[in-house]
Scaffold this active site. Structure first.
Site, short mmCIF file in Angstrom:
data_model
loop_
_atom_site.label_atom_id
_atom_site.label_comp_id
_atom_site.label_asym_id
_atom_site.label_seq_id
_atom_site.Cartn_x
_atom_site.Cartn_y
_atom_site.Cartn_z
N ARG A 188 -14.24 -4.25 -10.04
CA ARG A 188 -14.53 -3.07 -9.22
C ARG A 188 -16.04 -2.82 -9.13
O ARG A 188 -16.54 -2.33 -8.12
CB ARG A 188 -13.75 -1.86 -9.74
CG ARG A 188 -12.23 -2.07 -9.51
CD ARG A 188 -11.41 -0.88 -9.92
NE ARG A 188 -11.58 0.28 -9.07
CZ ARG A 188 -10.96 0.48 -7.91
NH1 ARG A 188 -10.12 -0.43 -7.44
NH2 ARG A 188 -11.17 1.57 -7.21
N ASN A 239 -13.31 -3.04 4.56
CA ASN A 239 -14.27 -3.12 3.46
C ASN A 239 -14.12 -4.38 2.60
O ASN A 239 -14.44 -4.39 1.42
CB ASN A 239 -14.24 -1.83 2.63
CG ASN A 239 -12.89 -1.58 1.97
OD1 ASN A 239 -11.96 -2.35 2.16
ND2 ASN A 239 -12.80 -0.52 1.20
N THR A 241 -15.87 2.16 -2.30
CA THR A 241 -14.95 1.98 -1.17
C THR A 241 -15.69 2.01 0.17
O THR A 241 -15.46 1.17 1.03
CB THR A 241 -13.88 3.10 -1.18
OG1 THR A 241 -13.28 3.14 -2.48
CG2 THR A 241 -12.81 2.86 -0.13
N PHE A 270 -4.96 7.60 6.63
CA PHE A 270 -5.38 6.28 7.11
C PHE A 270 -4.33 5.19 6.86
O PHE A 270 -4.58 4.02 7.12
CB PHE A 270 -6.71 5.87 6.46
CG PHE A 270 -6.71 5.91 4.95
CD1 PHE A 270 -6.16 4.87 4.21
CD2 PHE A 270 -7.24 6.99 4.27
CE1 PHE A 270 -6.16 4.89 2.82
CE2 PHE A 270 -7.23 7.03 2.87
CZ PHE A 270 -6.69 5.98 2.15
N TYR A 304 0.81 -1.22 0.00
CA TYR A 304 0.00 0.00 0.00
C TYR A 304 0.84 1.27 0.00
O TYR A 304 0.35 2.34 0.37
CB TYR A 304 -0.95 -0.01 1.21
CG TYR A 304 -2.22 -0.80 0.96
CD1 TYR A 304 -3.15 -0.39 0.00
CD2 TYR A 304 -2.50 -1.95 1.69
CE1 TYR A 304 -4.32 -1.10 -0.23
CE2 TYR A 304 -3.68 -2.67 1.46
CZ TYR A 304 -4.58 -2.23 0.50
OH TYR A 304 -5.74 -2.92 0.28
N ARG A 348 -19.22 -5.07 -1.14
CA ARG A 348 -19.06 -4.15 0.00
C ARG A 348 -20.40 -3.79 0.63
O ARG A 348 -20.49 -3.62 1.84
CB ARG A 348 -18.27 -2.92 -0.45
CG ARG A 348 -16.76 -3.25 -0.57
CD ARG A 348 -16.01 -2.20 -1.30
NE ARG A 348 -14.55 -2.36 -1.15
CZ ARG A 348 -13.69 -1.71 -1.92
NH1 ARG A 348 -14.10 -0.88 -2.86
NH2 ARG A 348 -12.39 -1.88 -1.73
N1 LIG Z 1 -11.15 7.21 5.14
C1 LIG Z 1 -10.61 6.00 5.29
N2 LIG Z 1 -10.42 5.47 6.53
C2 LIG Z 1 -9.87 4.25 6.71
N3 LIG Z 1 -9.47 3.46 5.68
C3 LIG Z 1 -9.64 3.92 4.44
C4 LIG Z 1 -10.21 5.21 4.16
N4 LIG Z 1 -10.24 5.40 2.82
C5 LIG Z 1 -9.72 4.28 2.29
N5 LIG Z 1 -9.36 3.39 3.24
C6 LIG Z 1 -8.77 2.06 3.03
O1 LIG Z 1 -7.73 2.14 2.06
C7 LIG Z 1 -8.03 1.33 0.92
C8 LIG Z 1 -7.52 2.01 -0.31
O2 LIG Z 1 -8.22 3.21 -0.51
P1 LIG Z 1 -8.68 3.67 -1.96
O3 LIG Z 1 -9.19 5.06 -1.82
O4 LIG Z 1 -7.61 3.37 -2.95
O5 LIG Z 1 -9.96 2.73 -2.18
P2 LIG Z 1 -10.30 1.60 -3.24
O6 LIG Z 1 -9.58 1.87 -4.53
O7 LIG Z 1 -11.77 1.42 -3.29
O8 LIG Z 1 -9.77 0.35 -2.49
P3 LIG Z 1 -8.69 -0.72 -2.89
O9 LIG Z 1 -7.46 0.04 -3.32
O10 LIG Z 1 -8.51 -1.51 -1.62
O11 LIG Z 1 -9.34 -1.52 -3.98
C9 LIG Z 1 -9.56 1.15 0.98
O12 LIG Z 1 -10.01 -0.01 0.34
C10 LIG Z 1 -9.82 1.10 2.48
O13 LIG Z 1 -9.55 -0.21 3.02
#
Ligand SMILES: Nc1ncnc2c1ncn2[C@@H]1O[C@H](COP(=O)(O)OP(=O)(O)OP(=O)(O)O)[C@@H](O)[C@H]1O
Length: 140
Positions: A87, A114, A93, A59, A51, A104
């Protein structure tokens, strides 16, 4: 539309609740084939590396700690338009904003916990698949 591959992770909140089968059924019902899959327990360093792109987000620490808290299931999904399709099946998300019928909406506990991760573009899919799987583990 070409056949694509994407990297999916079933996150600790979902593996803990034995939701792997139900989540996999959603993928298969949507026409995504699970071509590789394994259960692993990420170290904090490995989760942090995966990540890294989010390292400046507020976060990040919470996300890394969560992803290393318990085992995850990492998998490669294959199908037509697999990256976007996955997706769509995952949903937004934040589960509060996710459409009915998505993973989700049905299973996620919060925006952080999530249930699933999915690659967001062809280049990241390629990198993320290589992060977890060797060529030998991927049937051509
Ligand atoms: N506001 C937040 N608070 C806590 N955790 C968060 C928050 N926003 C995102 N995350 C975590 O970080 C991950 C990556 O965020 P991103 O915005 O890239 O979402 P995504 O693209 O939907 O998810 P992923 O990359 O896991 O597929 C999210 O899936 C979630 O687990």
């Amino acid at each position: 539309m070409a056949i694509e591959r994407t990297l999916s992770i079933i996150k600790p909140d979902a593996t803990r609740r034995n939701l792997t089968g139900k989540i996999n059924a959603k993928f298969e019902d949507a026409g995504l084939r699970i071509v590789a899959q394994k259960r692993i327990h990420l170290s904090p360093a490995q989760a942090g590396k995966f990540y890294e792109v989010h390292k400046d987000r507020p976060f990040y620490g919470e996300l890394v700690e969560f992803m290393a808290s318990e085992p995850v299931v990492v998998q490669v999904l294959e199908g037509e338009n697999a990256i976007a399709k996955n997706r769509e099946v995952m949903g937004a998300t934040n589960p509060a904003n996710a459409d009915a019928g998505t993973i989700r909406k049905e299973f996620a506990l919060s925006v952080g916990e999530n249930s699933v991760h999915g690659s967001d573009a062809p280049e990241t899919a390629k990198e993320e698949i290589a992060f977890f799987f060797s060529g030998l583990e991927l049937v051509g």
